[in-house]
Motif scaffolding. Structure first.
Motif, PDB file in Angstrom:
ATOM      1  N   ALA A 104       0.750   2.622  -9.027  1.00 38.36           N
ATOM      2  CA  ALA A 104      -0.258   1.603  -8.732  1.00 38.36           C
ATOM      3  C   ALA A 104      -0.922   1.122 -10.022  1.00 38.36           C
ATOM      4  O   ALA A 104      -0.842   1.755 -11.068  1.00 38.36           O
ATOM      5  N   ASP A 105      -1.567  -0.025  -9.935  1.00 35.92           N
ATOM      6  CA  ASP A 105      -2.330  -0.557 -11.055  1.00 35.92           C
ATOM      7  C   ASP A 105      -3.578   0.305 -11.251  1.00 35.92           C
ATOM      8  O   ASP A 105      -4.340   0.530 -10.318  1.00 35.92           O
ATOM      9  N   HIS A 106      -3.804   0.774 -12.464  1.00 39.93           N
ATOM     10  CA  HIS A 106      -4.918   1.683 -12.720  1.00 39.93           C
ATOM     11  C   HIS A 106      -6.159   0.974 -13.247  1.00 39.93           C
ATOM     12  O   HIS A 106      -7.114   1.627 -13.657  1.00 39.93           O
ATOM     13  N   GLU A 129      -5.855  -3.571  -4.214  1.00 44.21           N
ATOM     14  CA  GLU A 129      -5.597  -2.142  -4.100  1.00 44.21           C
ATOM     15  C   GLU A 129      -5.631  -1.777  -2.619  1.00 44.21           C
ATOM     16  O   GLU A 129      -6.681  -1.872  -1.980  1.00 44.21           O
ATOM     17  N   GLU A 167     -14.259   5.134 -17.461  1.00 40.83           N
ATOM     18  CA  GLU A 167     -14.384   4.459 -16.171  1.00 40.83           C
ATOM     19  C   GLU A 167     -15.828   4.146 -15.824  1.00 40.83           C
ATOM     20  O   GLU A 167     -16.767   4.787 -16.311  1.00 40.83           O
ATOM     21  N   THR A 188      -8.185  -0.959 -11.425  1.00 33.93           N
ATOM     22  CA  THR A 188      -9.180  -0.770 -10.376  1.00 33.93           C
ATOM     23  C   THR A 188      -8.577   0.098  -9.292  1.00 33.93           C
ATOM     24  O   THR A 188      -7.402  -0.043  -8.942  1.00 33.93           O
ATOM     25  N   THR A 189      -9.371   0.991  -8.755  1.00 28.32           N
ATOM     26  CA  THR A 189      -8.913   1.827  -7.640  1.00 28.32           C
ATOM     27  C   THR A 189     -10.049   1.945  -6.625  1.00 28.32           C
ATOM     28  O   THR A 189     -11.229   1.832  -6.978  1.00 28.32           O
ATOM     29  N   GLN A 195      -4.800   1.183   0.153  1.00 29.27           N
ATOM     30  CA  GLN A 195      -4.475   2.586   0.402  1.00 29.27           C
ATOM     31  C   GLN A 195      -4.813   2.925   1.849  1.00 29.27           C
ATOM     32  O   GLN A 195      -5.642   2.272   2.476  1.00 29.27           O
ATOM     33  N   SER A 213       0.850  -1.187   0.000  1.00 28.96           N
ATOM     34  CA  SER A 213       0.000   0.000   0.000  1.00 28.96           C
ATOM     35  C   SER A 213       0.884   1.235   0.000  1.00 28.96           C
ATOM     36  O   SER A 213       2.096   1.148  -0.192  1.00 28.96           O
TER      37      SER A 213
END
Length: 356
Positions: free
Chosen positions: A70-72, A187, A117, A74-75, A189, A43
């Protein structure tokens, strides 16, 4: 992050590296001395804890850190009132799912679809969100689903996107992952609760005051309300510490303690009954400290705990510093309020809600 090599036989000074908040995250490594070692967190938060037995003094430890994109696909963002889950349309289409197939179990909770998105704003107290508690966290979870095409013959399993916001004291841990036959997507954070402090005109707390600076008279009563922005009302807010200083960036060199670790240091400090657990109301009098400086700022530390969790910090009251150091680390919300200035002769009374 890079530092000295890892060892299980650390007899003197050593460093521990945790994958997230202290005491609630896995230990990535325990480092003594030797060659460089690299750790990668899952994270945007990593905790580095230094232990010393104070017996010997050497050159110490050195660390370097850098961020990784980060992988875009999924957020997830955990906001005060809802979870914001964003899924890339390109990602869905690359996995064989249409945008129209993306839903939640509650059909009334529909996403916002943009050119790139699919966005779900999922409330903590709605859309089928499940709330669970364990020893040190409150977990909010839900599922976003994408169904494959075809009613009789399906050549692909349905996609389940699990979203979860985990609250540890005042810190949100955000997790998003995909289950079943799809490659797992995680994900993680961390963010903080949204807490502000506002001045009020009286002990009735009916009229907030928003102009700044806050012009006051010496020995005037100052009424403050701390407010926790959260859709979850089973949380309680506790005023742990409030310190005054003429420098908004330094609350150590020249400072005046109003309340410290729950212990009242200024005799004029008092708390008021609050109709809601996410509100904390208190007051103190303008003091001679303000008279010696052009402007004074307040820095308050507040704890967020589960309501009626009588073992939590919010119900412990005054704790001495020596006793507190032996307990587990406490996560806090820091709020800066000010400036406060003495009113000059004939000046009109003003007030502030300037919170950083």
């Amino acid at each position: 992050m890079q530092s000295s090599t890892q060892s299980n036989r650390c007899q003197h000074d050593y460093v521990e590296v945790y994958d997230g908040p202290l005491h609630s995250s896995p230990l990535l490594g325990k480092i003594c001395a030797g060659s460089l070692h690299t750790f990668t967190s899952s994270s945007n938060l990593m905790t580095v804890r230094f232990h010393s037995d104070s017996r010997y003094t050497f050159r110490g430890f050195q660390a370097h850190y850098s961020s990784i994109p980060a992988d875009h696909n999924t957020t997830l963002l955990c906001l005060p009132d809802y979870m914001r889950a964003v899924v890339s349309k390109d990602y869905l289409q690359s996995q064989g799912y249409s945008v129209q197939s993306v839903t939640m179990s509650n059909s009334h909770c529909r996403p916002t679809v943009t050119s790139q998105e699919v966005i779900f704003n999922v409330p903590y107290n709605g859309c089928g969100t499940v709330r669970e508690e364990n020893n040190d966290t409150i977990n909010y979870s839900n599922i976003i689903k994408a169904t494959s095409s075809g009613y009789i013959i399906k050549r692909k399993k349905d996609l389940h996107l699990h979203i979860s916001c985990k609250m540890l004291q005042n810190t949100w841990m955000q997790i998003m992952y995909v289950a079943e036959d799809i490659a797992d997507v995680n994900e993680n954070q961390f963010g903080r609760y949204d807490v502000n402090i506002t001045f009020y005109d009286s002990a009735s707390f009916s009229q907030p005051l928003y102009d700044f600076p806050y012009y006051i008279d010496l020995n005037q009563n100052l009424f403050l309300q701390a407010y926790l922005h959260s859709a979850d009302k089973d949380l309680v807010l506790f005023v742990d510490t409030c310190v005054a200083s003429p420098d908004p960036h330094d609350f150590n060199t020249l400072a005046y303690d109003i309340i410290k670790s729950g212990c009242v240091r200024d005799s004029s400090f008092a708390t008021f009954y609050s109709p809601y657990s996410h509100l904390a109301r208190f007051k103190f009098n303008a003091f001679e400290f303000i008279n010696r400086h052009t402007s004074v700022y307040l820095k308050c530390e507040l704890d967020v705990c589960r309501l009626r969790d009588y073992s939590s910090r919010c119900y412990q009251g005054c704790i001495s510093r020596s006793k507190r150091d032996t307990s587990s680390a406490q996560e806090k919300v820091d709020v800066l309020v000010g400036p406060i200035q003495l009113r000059e002769g004939g000046a009109e009374s003003r007030s502030t809600g300037n919170v950083k």
